[in-house]
Design a protein around this motif. Sequence first.
Motif, PDB file in Angstrom:
ATOM      1  N   SER A  91       0.837  -1.194   0.000  1.00  0.00           N
ATOM      2  CA  SER A  91       0.000   0.000   0.000  1.00  0.00           C
ATOM      3  C   SER A  91       0.874   1.247   0.000  1.00  0.00           C
ATOM      4  O   SER A  91       1.626   1.493   0.948  1.00  0.00           O
ATOM      5  CB  SER A  91      -0.917   0.013   1.227  1.00  0.00           C
ATOM      6  N   GLN A  92       0.763   2.030  -1.070  1.00  0.00           N
ATOM      7  CA  GLN A  92       1.559   3.249  -1.160  1.00  0.00           C
ATOM      8  C   GLN A  92       1.132   4.272  -0.116  1.00  0.00           C
ATOM      9  O   GLN A  92       1.971   4.945   0.481  1.00  0.00           O
ATOM     10  CB  GLN A  92       1.419   3.838  -2.568  1.00  0.00           C
ATOM     11  N   SER A  93      -0.176   4.392   0.102  1.00  0.00           N
ATOM     12  CA  SER A  93      -0.647   5.386   1.060  1.00  0.00           C
ATOM     13  C   SER A  93      -0.173   5.062   2.475  1.00  0.00           C
ATOM     14  O   SER A  93       0.192   5.960   3.235  1.00  0.00           O
ATOM     15  CB  SER A  93      -2.174   5.485   1.022  1.00  0.00           C
ATOM     16  N   ASP A  94      -0.165   3.783   2.841  1.00  0.00           N
ATOM     17  CA  ASP A  94       0.303   3.408   4.175  1.00  0.00           C
ATOM     18  C   ASP A  94       1.804   3.620   4.319  1.00  0.00           C
ATOM     19  O   ASP A  94       2.280   4.031   5.383  1.00  0.00           O
ATOM     20  CB  ASP A  94      -0.058   1.950   4.474  1.00  0.00           C
ATOM     21  N   LEU A  95       2.555   3.349   3.263  1.00  0.00           N
ATOM     22  CA  LEU A  95       3.997   3.602   3.311  1.00  0.00           C
ATOM     23  C   LEU A  95       4.269   5.086   3.482  1.00  0.00           C
ATOM     24  O   LEU A  95       5.118   5.486   4.296  1.00  0.00           O
ATOM     25  CB  LEU A  95       4.660   3.095   2.024  1.00  0.00           C
ATOM     26  N   ILE A  96       3.552   5.918   2.738  1.00  0.00           N
ATOM     27  CA  ILE A  96       3.720   7.364   2.853  1.00  0.00           C
ATOM     28  C   ILE A  96       3.424   7.829   4.276  1.00  0.00           C
ATOM     29  O   ILE A  96       4.193   8.573   4.887  1.00  0.00           O
ATOM     30  CB  ILE A  96       2.806   8.093   1.854  1.00  0.00           C
ATOM     31  N   ASN A  97       2.298   7.377   4.816  1.00  0.00           N
ATOM     32  CA  ASN A  97       1.926   7.782   6.180  1.00  0.00           C
ATOM     33  C   ASN A  97       2.946   7.308   7.212  1.00  0.00           C
ATOM     34  O   ASN A  97       3.268   8.031   8.158  1.00  0.00           O
ATOM     35  CB  ASN A  97       0.540   7.239   6.518  1.00  0.00           C
ATOM     36  N   LEU A  98       3.437   6.088   7.043  1.00  0.00           N
ATOM     37  CA  LEU A  98       4.416   5.541   7.990  1.00  0.00           C
ATOM     38  C   LEU A  98       5.721   6.332   7.952  1.00  0.00           C
ATOM     39  O   LEU A  98       6.283   6.675   9.006  1.00  0.00           O
ATOM     40  CB  LEU A  98       4.673   4.070   7.673  1.00  0.00           C
ATOM     41  N   LEU A  99       6.202   6.653   6.764  1.00  0.00           N
ATOM     42  CA  LEU A  99       7.465   7.381   6.657  1.00  0.00           C
ATOM     43  C   LEU A  99       7.343   8.813   7.172  1.00  0.00           C
ATOM     44  O   LEU A  99       8.271   9.335   7.800  1.00  0.00           O
ATOM     45  CB  LEU A  99       7.956   7.368   5.209  1.00  0.00           C
ATOM     46  N   PHE A 100       6.207   9.450   6.938  1.00  0.00           N
ATOM     47  CA  PHE A 100       6.021  10.796   7.487  1.00  0.00           C
ATOM     48  C   PHE A 100       5.868  10.756   9.009  1.00  0.00           C
ATOM     49  O   PHE A 100       6.302  11.671   9.709  1.00  0.00           O
ATOM     50  CB  PHE A 100       4.825  11.489   6.841  1.00  0.00           C
ATOM     51  N   ARG A 101       5.256   9.699   9.519  1.00  0.00           N
ATOM     52  CA  ARG A 101       5.158   9.549  10.983  1.00  0.00           C
ATOM     53  C   ARG A 101       6.553   9.362  11.591  1.00  0.00           C
ATOM     54  O   ARG A 101       6.880   9.979  12.614  1.00  0.00           O
ATOM     55  CB  ARG A 101       4.270   8.345  11.314  1.00  0.00           C
ATOM     56  N   ILE A 102       7.351   8.501  10.977  1.00  0.00           N
ATOM     57  CA  ILE A 102       8.730   8.274  11.442  1.00  0.00           C
ATOM     58  C   ILE A 102       9.501   9.590  11.446  1.00  0.00           C
ATOM     59  O   ILE A 102      10.205   9.933  12.408  1.00  0.00           O
ATOM     60  CB  ILE A 102       9.449   7.253  10.528  1.00  0.00           C
ATOM     61  N   ASN A 103       9.377  10.334  10.357  1.00  0.00           N
ATOM     62  CA  ASN A 103      10.086  11.608  10.236  1.00  0.00           C
ATOM     63  C   ASN A 103       9.708  12.574  11.350  1.00  0.00           C
ATOM     64  O   ASN A 103      10.550  13.290  11.906  1.00  0.00           O
ATOM     65  CB  ASN A 103       9.777  12.228   8.868  1.00  0.00           C
ATOM     66  N   LYS A 104       8.423  12.593  11.694  1.00  0.00           N
ATOM     67  CA  LYS A 104       7.936  13.516  12.722  1.00  0.00           C
ATOM     68  C   LYS A 104       8.309  13.076  14.128  1.00  0.00           C
ATOM     69  O   LYS A 104       8.633  13.895  14.998  1.00  0.00           O
ATOM     70  CB  LYS A 104       6.411  13.635  12.613  1.00  0.00           C
ATOM     71  N   LYS A 105       8.282  11.764  14.374  1.00  0.00           N
ATOM     72  CA  LYS A 105       8.436  11.261  15.740  1.00  0.00           C
ATOM     73  C   LYS A 105       9.884  11.008  16.155  1.00  0.00           C
ATOM     74  O   LYS A 105      10.178  10.956  17.355  1.00  0.00           O
ATOM     75  CB  LYS A 105       7.622   9.981  15.909  1.00  0.00           C
ATOM     76  N   ILE A 106      10.782  10.805  15.187  1.00  0.00           N
ATOM     77  CA  ILE A 106      12.186  10.621  15.568  1.00  0.00           C
ATOM     78  C   ILE A 106      12.812  12.005  15.727  1.00  0.00           C
ATOM     79  O   ILE A 106      13.521  12.511  14.843  1.00  0.00           O
ATOM     80  CB  ILE A 106      12.958   9.745  14.557  1.00  0.00           C
ATOM     81  N   THR A 107      12.521  12.619  16.830  1.00  0.00           N
ATOM     82  CA  THR A 107      13.082  13.921  17.183  1.00  0.00           C
ATOM     83  C   THR A 107      14.518  13.721  17.668  1.00  0.00           C
ATOM     84  O   THR A 107      14.949  12.584  17.913  1.00  0.00           O
ATOM     85  CB  THR A 107      12.263  14.559  18.306  1.00  0.00           C
ATOM     86  N   PRO A 108      15.295  14.801  17.805  1.00  0.00           N
ATOM     87  CA  PRO A 108      16.664  14.639  18.330  1.00  0.00           C
ATOM     88  C   PRO A 108      16.700  13.911  19.672  1.00  0.00           C
ATOM     89  O   PRO A 108      17.599  13.104  19.928  1.00  0.00           O
ATOM     90  CB  PRO A 108      17.145  16.087  18.465  1.00  0.00           C
ATOM     91  N   GLU A 109      15.701  14.187  20.515  1.00  0.00           N
ATOM     92  CA  GLU A 109      15.667  13.530  21.824  1.00  0.00           C
ATOM     93  C   GLU A 109      15.385  12.040  21.681  1.00  0.00           C
ATOM     94  O   GLU A 109      16.035  11.206  22.334  1.00  0.00           O
ATOM     95  CB  GLU A 109      14.589  14.171  22.699  1.00  0.00           C
ATOM     96  N   VAL A 110      14.428  11.694  20.843  1.00  0.00           N
ATOM     97  CA  VAL A 110      14.096  10.286  20.625  1.00  0.00           C
ATOM     98  C   VAL A 110      15.262   9.572  19.963  1.00  0.00           C
ATOM     99  O   VAL A 110      15.602   8.439  20.320  1.00  0.00           O
ATOM    100  CB  VAL A 110      12.825  10.158  19.756  1.00  0.00           C
ATOM    101  N   LYS A 111      15.899  10.227  19.028  1.00  0.00           N
ATOM    102  CA  LYS A 111      17.046   9.637  18.345  1.00  0.00           C
ATOM    103  C   LYS A 111      18.170   9.341  19.338  1.00  0.00           C
ATOM    104  O   LYS A 111      18.779   8.260  19.292  1.00  0.00           O
ATOM    105  CB  LYS A 111      17.549  10.577  17.251  1.00  0.00           C
ATOM    106  N   ALA A 112      18.440  10.286  20.227  1.00  0.00           N
ATOM    107  CA  ALA A 112      19.480  10.078  21.238  1.00  0.00           C
ATOM    108  C   ALA A 112      19.150   8.878  22.111  1.00  0.00           C
ATOM    109  O   ALA A 112      20.037   8.076  22.460  1.00  0.00           O
ATOM    110  CB  ALA A 112      19.644  11.339  22.088  1.00  0.00           C
ATOM    111  N   ASP A 113      17.876   8.721  22.455  1.00  0.00           N
ATOM    112  CA  ASP A 113      17.447   7.590  23.268  1.00  0.00           C
ATOM    113  C   ASP A 113      17.610   6.277  22.508  1.00  0.00           C
ATOM    114  O   ASP A 113      18.041   5.266  23.070  1.00  0.00           O
ATOM    115  CB  ASP A 113      15.984   7.784  23.681  1.00  0.00           C
ATOM    116  N   LEU A 114      17.281   6.279  21.220  1.00  0.00           N
ATOM    117  CA  LEU A 114      17.412   5.065  20.413  1.00  0.00           C
ATOM    118  C   LEU A 114      18.871   4.652  20.251  1.00  0.00           C
ATOM    119  O   LEU A 114      19.188   3.460  20.218  1.00  0.00           O
ATOM    120  CB  LEU A 114      16.769   5.282  19.034  1.00  0.00           C
TER     121      LEU A 114
END
Length: 251
Positions: A129-152
């Motif tokens: 599903s292209q629409s689900d892939l688009i939504n997932l990648l934009f969600r990842i982009n929004k949620k992996i903030t510098p703080e979250v990235k440091a934690d990961l």
Amino acid sequence: MSKGTKSTVKRQFKGSVDEMITAISLLFAVVMEQKTKLEGEFPLWVPPFLVNIEQKITNSFKTFLGFDDAEALRKATMALHRIQVTALDDLTTLKKRLTTFVKDKNTLTEYLKTFGYDTYYDNAKNNESQSDLINLLFRINKKITPEVKADLLTKNINNDLLNRLVGYAETMNNANINQESFKFNKPNQTADHNIALNNLYNEAMDVVKLAADFFKKDKAISSRLSYAAALKQVKATKPTITPPSSTTKPV
């Protein structure tokens, strides 16, 4: 129509929404080439009858898909296909590593929910599903903030992997693909949208089928007025993707 009935409205056409709209646009281009003859044969097809249907098809690229025209859709589709395999590969890698390294189940569940895996991943991976892939990648982009990235990073998640995942959304934006794009490609969209899509398809195809019958003795024209053939042509224009080597990124 009752609420229960509306919720089960199914699409009456083969192919995804972008494929259907592109196919009928190809068919109607043939119709418009023969506009004068068809208007002379069918008394009620007086101007601007055919022009109005052509305009509805043109407008549908924006209304249903988020693109200005068929050319913009084609370019965006090709751009999305170029990253689809690698993006899904990286999304799967992140999911596996989170599942392995995050031992606390509640924390793991929160990560997967926050990043959109629970909502979009299965359809993006298993149903392409292209629409689900688009939504997932934009969600990842929004949620992996510098703080979250440091934690990961403290959980042994690779920095390059995270950078790639965050970067896919920018790649899509540069190709004019956003969260509104391909928004009606899911087969179980709302009843109102499916009704509108069915109406568009049926209105266009009523004309196409009658035109094909009118020109049945002229194979050069009638052969270009087949939905099955047009759909096959549209599917054939989608680029073939060669999956990356399994040795390129260890899991």
